[in-house]
Design an enzyme around this catalytic site. Structure first.
Site, PDB file in Angstrom:
ATOM      1  N   HIS A 125     -12.968 -29.070  10.084  1.00 13.24           N
ATOM      2  CA  HIS A 125     -11.705 -29.429  10.732  1.00 13.24           C
ATOM      3  C   HIS A 125     -11.722 -29.107  12.221  1.00 13.24           C
ATOM      4  CE1 HIS A 125      -7.294 -30.112  10.805  1.00 13.24           C
ATOM      5  NE2 HIS A 125      -7.306 -29.180  11.734  1.00 13.24           N
ATOM      6  N   HIS A 170      -2.638 -33.101   8.025  1.00 11.60           N
ATOM      7  CA  HIS A 170      -2.376 -31.835   7.338  1.00 11.60           C
ATOM      8  C   HIS A 170      -2.408 -32.118   5.841  1.00 11.60           C
ATOM      9  CE1 HIS A 170      -0.515 -27.661   8.117  1.00 11.60           C
ATOM     10  NE2 HIS A 170      -1.593 -27.777   8.861  1.00 11.60           N
TER      11      HIS A 170
END
Length: 764
Positions: free
Chosen positions: A62, A113
């Site tokens: 990420h 998310h």
């Protein structure tokens, strides 16, 4: 007598150097053996527990983009100029910044998310909104609007009914409390998202050119200030998706992170204070740079600020305000507690900085300073637990060239074309297929979702869902505004990732264009399965290549974005979902074009070429449950011509409505246009089935008044845009001559019923 328990030994840098053989849980923290070996090589010793914590989160997929960076580099080759000027900030910054004229700039970005929102839907989605808002804020901009592209499993699945209401409530609850209008997005259902919903959040901010700020730590002696919420145990390891991983106590008795919640907990009221406080700090000129604390928390903020600066940084970790006094150094560094920012402040501005924070009741503490060295040094109660080259943490992480190959099943998938499927016979069948398409979850009314969002707070929203694009006013005097849209058809991307990514861009570009806006810039959120799967990496490589090539042809820069990998449930990867956001400028929002039929007696004109393109489309999915064939052809010059035509027609005052053609083709565009004001339409079509359900790109349906018809036809001819006059507005039915006629109210009732039938009726 029993011996007293041994005092835990703090794992300092000296202790690490003296105990080279001590085993650390690098594998449990998501690091590979060669990555851990590289860390020891960089440091010349084994890392401390705190250093390992930093590297593990910052070298996660990420944060480091280690599997995607080699493919993302191609976006840097795109021209960074728009018709209105240069890109003021681009890839690598917290968010892209675009000149929109009149001394104004707009910053926008979309991020994911996804995994936190599956674990804890409300907080995962809410903190996704909070994080992207702080990215925008860190550029010196006031956030003015948000959007939320969402993907879920089948609507009627039990797990979708679990996650969808919480995710929608989280997006709405956080954004509404911040007073930010939600002006657009998507809600898409597909079985591949079951167990792995996608929650992408976009924010738009506005600033004057001179207010732009970039994040870096320079100036020896400048103070490093942490301000906002206190640091807690929520979100530890969240970025690297290590929700339940722990540091085991070492044989020497040293302790480490205990099990903590992996999903951050948001406080939008604290964020609202943080926004106003930060904007006043910028206006007062008392900060050199600001970095938000999002993914990887303090690990990210300290290493990125120091890496982007000209010196080093020294931080006293024990000065960090805590909500939980039991947190260890590793936990403090990994915590992703929300509503926190880090600023670099010159000493003579410190008192003014603190006074502004106090005014807004925002806690602020000096936690360190900029040094003349080249290392990031972090102490805990006077002992050094981190001593690293900051760039090695923030920017020089692993770089993988993952193997990729065209999947063995791709040829068979493309050979199974939807054009060969059985078609409706006669008008009754055609109407039945229209009803099914209009009532299908991906087409049906999404007001169950959007009614939970405040779309008009602040009073500057000009267009919002269900319009093709959201439009907000930037300047109340000149009526300058921006239009924003996000789009992606993952079914097209599965059939051909290169073309699918281009179609996502083309649709978003077209949504902006039909409002009368000039498209200026792109942000993207690239959602894919596991990068360790060569099939997935082939999809990713093709999609990024396609997006880059299309942006180059359109002359539009990619200013930033996000990559989300490991979106799989078991062995099933999601549809490749390269969500593309496009931002455009509207010189006068009073001229914007809405999408609904507003009056009877107007000409209905179909713009663009309709081809027999059904594969990957809504009709094939809804009626036959089919996915196969080749997606529609991309025609970027036609997209540009269509946009230019609409802008010139808007300037001449010729259009009364415009609606792009995308999911569901002309059938859905006509239906949605009648629903807006209850005005019916009668059309005559040469090939009713193909004309209604084809999803050819670069098309729109527009209406013009009788007196403007000839002028618009002449304008379309000058722009080289194919045009067909297909009917007139009026009455209370949607009629296809020679085929069927259905009451608008009947069709609209079916369109509105789908989501409430499964999710229940909203109660005010």
């Amino acid at each position: 007598m029993t011996d007293a328990p041994a005092t835990p030994v703090l794992d300092t840098t000296d202790h690490a150097a003296a105990t080279p053989d001590r085993e650390l849980p690098w594998a449990e923290l998501g690091l590979k053996a060669d990555e851990y070996a590289r860390i020891t090589e960089i440091l010349g010793r084994r890392p401390t527990g705190a250093e390992l914590a930093m590297y593990s989160v910052m070298w996660s997929e990420h944060c480091s983009y280690k599997s995607s960076k080699v493919h993302l580099k191609k976006f840097g080759d795109l021209p960074q100029e728009t018709p209105l000027g240069k890109t003021l900030a681009g890839i690598g910054e917290n968010a892209g910044v675009i000149d929109i004229g009149q001394g104004y700039a707009v910053t926008f970005k979309v991020e994911s998310h996804n995994h936190p929102s599956y674990v804890e839907p409300y907080q995962g989605a809410a903190t996704g909104v909070g994080g992207i808002v702080r990215d925008i804020l860190a550029m010196g901009a006031r956030p003015v609007a948000v959007m939320d592209p969402l993907r879920f499993g089948p609507l009627d699945d039990e797990d979708t009914r679990r996650v969808l209401p919480g995710i929608v409530a989280g997006v709405g609850g956080y954004g509404n409390c911040l007073g930010l209008p939600n002006i657009g997005g998507e809600v898409v259902f597909d079985e591949t998202y079951l167990g792995n919903p996608l929650v992408n959040a976009l924010c738009v901010g506005v600033l004057r050119h001179e207010d732009l700020h970039l994040a870096f730590a320079s100036g020896v002696g400048n103070q490093v200030v942490l301000y906002g919420a206190r640091t807690g145990g929520d979100g530890i390891g969240g970025v690297s998706v290590l929700a339940s991983e722990t540091f085991d106590a070492g044989e020497d008795g040293s302790s480490g992170p205990a099990k903590r919640p992996a999903v951050q907990v948001g406080d939008p009221f604290m964020e609202k204070l943080l926004i106003e406080c930060t904007l006043e700090l910028f206006a007062a000129g008392v900060v050199n740079g600001i970095q938000d604390l999002g993914g990887a928390g303090l690990s990210c903020a300290t290493s990125e600020l120091a890496s982007a600066g000209s010196g080093g940084m020294h931080v006293e970790l024990d000065t960090v305000p805590l909500r939980d006094s039991t947190l260890s150094p590793e936990e403090i560094l990994m915590s992703e507690s929300q509503e926190r920012m880090m600023a670099v402040v010159e000493p003579h501005h410190l008192d003014a900085f603190m006074a502004i924070c106090a005014k807004w009741d925002v806690e602020a503490v000096v936690v360190g300073e900029v040094t003349d060295g080249d290392h990031l040094v972090i102490d805990w109660h006077g002992q050094t637990v981190v001593d690293v080259p900051p760039r090695s943490v923030a920017h020089d992480g692993p770089l993988y060239e993952r193997p990729f190959a065209r999947p063995a099943w791709q040829d068979a998938l493309q050979a199974d074309a939807a054009e060969a499927l059985s078609r409706p016979v006669g008008g009754d069948d055609l109407l039945e297929h229209l009803r099914r398409v209009v009532a299908s979850p991906n087409i049906a009314d999404k007001s169950w979702v959007t009614d939970q969002y405040d779309r008009y707070v602040q009073g500057n929203t000009v267009l919002a869902q269900p319009e093709d694009a959201g439009v907000v006013r930037i300047d109340e005097q000149t009526h300058l505004g921006v239009a924003v849209s996000t789009d992606c058809n993952g079914r097209f991307a599965k059939l051909d990732p290169y073309v699918g990514a281009q179609l996502a861009l083309a649709e978003s570009f077209r949504n902006i264009a039909v409002t009368g806006a000039l498209p200026l810039a792109v942000t993207d959120c690239l959602n894919f399965g596991s990068p360790e799967d060569p099939d997935v990496m082939w999809q990713f490589e093709r999609a990024t290549h396609g997006l880059k090539d299309a942006c180059a042809e359109l002359g539009i820069p990619v200013t930033g974005g996000n990559v989300s990998f490991y979106n799989s449930t078991g062995d099933t990867a999601i549809l490749p979902t390269p969500v593309v956001g496009v931002l455009g400028v509207v010189q006068d929002v009073r001229t914007r074009v809405p999408m609904g039929f507003g009056a009877a007696g107007e000409h209905v004109l179909l713009l663009g070429e309709t081809r027999e393109e059904l594969s990957g489309g809504t009709w094939a999915d809804v009626v036959h449950g089919h996915l196969g064939g080749h997606p529609p052809v991309v025609d970027l010059p036609a997209e540009q011509a269509l946009g230019a035509l609409v802008r010139d027609a808007v300037a001449a005052g010729l259009l009364t409505s415009a609606h792009d053609l995308s999911d569901g083709g002309l059938a859905v565009a006509l239906a949605e246009s009648t629903f807006k004001h209850g005005v019916g339409v009668t059309v005559a079509l040469d090939d009713p089935f193909v004309d209604l359900f084809s999803e050819s790109s670069a098309r729109a349906v527009v209406t013009v008044a009788e007196d403007d018809h000839d002028a618009f036809v002449a304008l379309a001819e000058r722009h080289g845009v194919e045009l067909a006059s297909i009917g007139r507005t009026g009455g209370s039915d949607l009629t296809v001559e020679g085929q069927f006629s259905v009451a608008v109210t009947e069709l609209e009732a079916a369109w509105k019923a789908t989501l409430p039938a499964v999710l229940g009726t909203l109660i005010d």
